[in-house]
Scaffold this motif. Structure first.
Motif, mmCIF file in Angstrom:
data_model
loop_
_atom_site.group_PDB
_atom_site.id
_atom_site.type_symbol
_atom_site.label_atom_id
_atom_site.label_comp_id
_atom_site.label_asym_id
_atom_site.label_seq_id
_atom_site.Cartn_x
_atom_site.Cartn_y
_atom_site.Cartn_z
ATOM 1 N N ARG A 6 0.643 -25.510 1.555
ATOM 2 C CA ARG A 6 1.510 -24.734 2.338
ATOM 3 C C ARG A 6 2.619 -25.535 2.828
ATOM 4 O O ARG A 6 3.647 -25.220 3.433
ATOM 5 C CB ARG A 6 0.830 -24.187 3.532
ATOM 6 C CG ARG A 6 -0.369 -23.438 3.108
ATOM 7 C CD ARG A 6 0.115 -22.067 2.389
ATOM 8 N NE ARG A 6 -1.051 -21.272 1.951
ATOM 9 C CZ ARG A 6 -0.788 -20.238 1.295
ATOM 10 N NH1 ARG A 6 0.316 -19.898 0.562
ATOM 11 N NH2 ARG A 6 -1.867 -19.570 0.968
ATOM 12 N N THR A 7 2.661 -26.854 2.543
ATOM 13 C CA THR A 7 3.691 -27.944 3.113
ATOM 14 C C THR A 7 4.469 -28.513 1.974
ATOM 15 O O THR A 7 5.785 -28.851 2.144
ATOM 16 C CB THR A 7 2.932 -28.822 3.909
ATOM 17 O OG1 THR A 7 1.993 -29.595 3.215
ATOM 18 C CG2 THR A 7 2.545 -28.376 5.224
ATOM 19 N N ARG A 80 16.514 -25.616 -0.769
ATOM 20 C CA ARG A 80 16.889 -24.181 0.097
ATOM 21 C C ARG A 80 15.783 -23.224 0.000
ATOM 22 O O ARG A 80 15.459 -22.623 1.089
ATOM 23 C CB ARG A 80 18.173 -23.933 -0.137
ATOM 24 C CG ARG A 80 19.256 -24.635 0.086
ATOM 25 C CD ARG A 80 20.611 -24.429 -0.183
ATOM 26 N NE ARG A 80 21.722 -25.277 0.604
ATOM 27 C CZ ARG A 80 23.034 -25.261 0.216
ATOM 28 N NH1 ARG A 80 23.327 -24.787 -1.034
ATOM 29 N NH2 ARG A 80 23.970 -26.107 0.693
ATOM 30 N N GLN A 83 12.704 -24.539 2.034
ATOM 31 C CA GLN A 83 13.021 -24.390 3.193
ATOM 32 C C GLN A 83 12.745 -22.874 3.911
ATOM 33 O O GLN A 83 11.963 -22.655 4.750
ATOM 34 C CB GLN A 83 14.321 -25.005 3.718
ATOM 35 C CG GLN A 83 14.497 -24.933 5.130
ATOM 36 C CD GLN A 83 15.681 -25.722 5.617
ATOM 37 O OE1 GLN A 83 16.800 -25.181 5.067
ATOM 38 N NE2 GLN A 83 15.709 -26.582 6.635
ATOM 39 N N GLU A 84 13.211 -21.990 3.144
ATOM 40 C CA GLU A 84 13.166 -20.654 3.300
ATOM 41 C C GLU A 84 11.542 -20.414 3.400
ATOM 42 O O GLU A 84 11.305 -19.343 4.031
ATOM 43 C CB GLU A 84 14.091 -19.629 2.571
ATOM 44 C CG GLU A 84 15.596 -19.975 2.825
ATOM 45 C CD GLU A 84 16.161 -19.050 1.708
ATOM 46 O OE1 GLU A 84 15.846 -18.336 0.834
ATOM 47 O OE2 GLU A 84 17.492 -19.215 1.723
ATOM 48 N N ALA A 85 11.014 -20.595 2.228
ATOM 49 C CA ALA A 85 9.568 -20.380 2.317
ATOM 50 C C ALA A 85 8.575 -21.233 3.109
ATOM 51 O O ALA A 85 7.276 -21.046 3.301
ATOM 52 C CB ALA A 85 9.101 -20.590 0.776
ATOM 53 N N GLY A 86 9.113 -22.125 4.096
ATOM 54 C CA GLY A 86 8.343 -22.774 5.095
ATOM 55 C C GLY A 86 7.751 -24.033 4.471
ATOM 56 O O GLY A 86 7.172 -24.822 5.415
ATOM 57 N N TYR A 87 8.313 -24.650 3.520
ATOM 58 C CA TYR A 87 7.657 -25.766 3.080
ATOM 59 C C TYR A 87 8.508 -27.210 3.609
ATOM 60 O O TYR A 87 9.638 -26.787 3.856
ATOM 61 C CB TYR A 87 7.751 -26.146 1.454
ATOM 62 C CG TYR A 87 6.832 -25.222 0.625
ATOM 63 C CD1 TYR A 87 5.503 -25.628 0.411
ATOM 64 C CD2 TYR A 87 7.341 -23.893 0.472
ATOM 65 C CE1 TYR A 87 4.739 -24.678 -0.345
ATOM 66 C CE2 TYR A 87 6.334 -23.170 -0.530
ATOM 67 C CZ TYR A 87 4.841 -23.462 -0.553
ATOM 68 O OH TYR A 87 4.099 -22.719 -1.228
ATOM 69 N N THR A 88 7.722 -28.040 3.884
ATOM 70 C CA THR A 88 8.526 -29.483 4.493
ATOM 71 C C THR A 88 8.909 -30.384 3.537
ATOM 72 O O THR A 88 9.616 -31.168 3.988
ATOM 73 C CB THR A 88 7.407 -29.805 5.540
ATOM 74 O OG1 THR A 88 6.255 -30.053 4.917
ATOM 75 C CG2 THR A 88 7.305 -28.562 6.492
ATOM 76 N N GLU A 166 13.938 -30.843 5.130
ATOM 77 C CA GLU A 166 15.024 -30.555 6.024
ATOM 78 C C GLU A 166 16.158 -31.647 6.261
ATOM 79 O O GLU A 166 17.441 -31.457 6.228
ATOM 80 C CB GLU A 166 14.553 -30.236 7.464
ATOM 81 C CG GLU A 166 15.551 -29.923 8.721
ATOM 82 C CD GLU A 166 14.873 -29.826 9.870
ATOM 83 O OE1 GLU A 166 15.402 -29.643 10.926
ATOM 84 O OE2 GLU A 166 13.387 -30.052 10.159
#
Length: 258
Positions: A6-7, A80, A83-88, A166
């Motif tokens: 998830r990351t 991008r 990032q929108e999907a929550g990955y770091t 990010e």
């Protein structure tokens, strides 16, 4: 199949890689989930075929850009979306089979242990490596060491690495460069300027022959000129940033080193 992360995800930019793309993606999927591919305006039909593969594989996502924009631009598109999907974090790797998919878990684990860093592959060459390319990267690495005040970047050009999403988006959004072959080197320099420390891990690199399905879009004249222009820009900016960089380095040093 690997468990879903998830990351962290694997991001593969591709431009007219041909059949080698499919074995690269399959090797990456065997090691990690998810794997995302950005087709950078390819005209060889690989985008459509890969989308068909993705339809049967929930761990594979494919974006097809309408025109070729360059490796950096393709990576930024994927960043991008990540990032929108929550990955770091994303691990970038080339689509032409040069990078070792079997090391994906080790690189991801190093990043998960120290998420504030960038995990960089340090290439281990075999006999297939063109001597001119090996010597040329030594020059680029020397400039990179100077531009980062010897921050410890093992190799500036090897694209098998894990980035913090990010921070890399922030770097790329502030200037128009890093969109083509200059992406890999400028990314690590600018991230180092932002205080992102490198973690270096040895990784083999293999230069495939045409008979093995190897594809190279490297142009010695065009891309070396691009690298020269890039290092010229970075050196000018480095001189302007030098007081702040020295102050930051001094503040981080233990008292007995000041």
């Amino acid at each position: 199949m690997p468990a879903v992360s998830r990351t962290h995800l694997v991001l593969i930019p591709s431009y007219n890689t041909g059949e080698r793309l499919f074995s690269t993606v399959s090797a990456a999927r065997a090691q990690w989930n998810p794997v995302w591919v950005v087709i950078d305006g390819s005209t060889d039909g690989t985008g459509e075929r890969l989308q068909q593969m993705a339809a049967d594989d929930p761990g594979l996502r494919v974006w097809v850009l309408p025109r070729n924009q360059g490796k950096g631009a393709a990576v930024l598109h994927g960043l991008r979306a990540a990032q929108e999907a929550g990955y770091t974090h994303v691990l970038t790797m080339d689509s032409d089979g040069q990078h070792p998919a079997d090391l994906i878990p080790a690189f991801m684990q190093a990043s998960q242990a120290r998420p504030e860093t960038m995990v960089l592959g340090r290439p281990v060459f075999d006999a297939s490596a063109p001597l001119l390319r090996v010597r040329g990267r030594k020059v680029s690495n020397s400039w990179t060491q100077l531009e980062t005040l010897f921050a410890g970047i093992g190799d500036s050009l090897y694209g098998f690495r894990v980035y913090p999403v990010e921070k890399l988006i922030a770097v790329m959004s502030r200037q128009p460069w890093m969109r083509r072959f200059d992406f890999d080197t400028e990314a690590v320099v600018r991230l180092a300027w932002r205080g992102v420390k490198p973690v270096n891990i040895d990784a083999p690199v293999k230069y495939l022959t045409a008979e093995e399905g190897g594809v190279s879009h490297f142009n010695y004249l065009r891309d070396n000129a691009l690298l020269t222009w890039m290092h010229t820009r970075l050196m000018i900016e480095f001189v302007l940033r030098l007081p702040a960089l020295l102050w930051r380095r001094l503040r981080r040093a233990p008292p007995f080193q000041r």
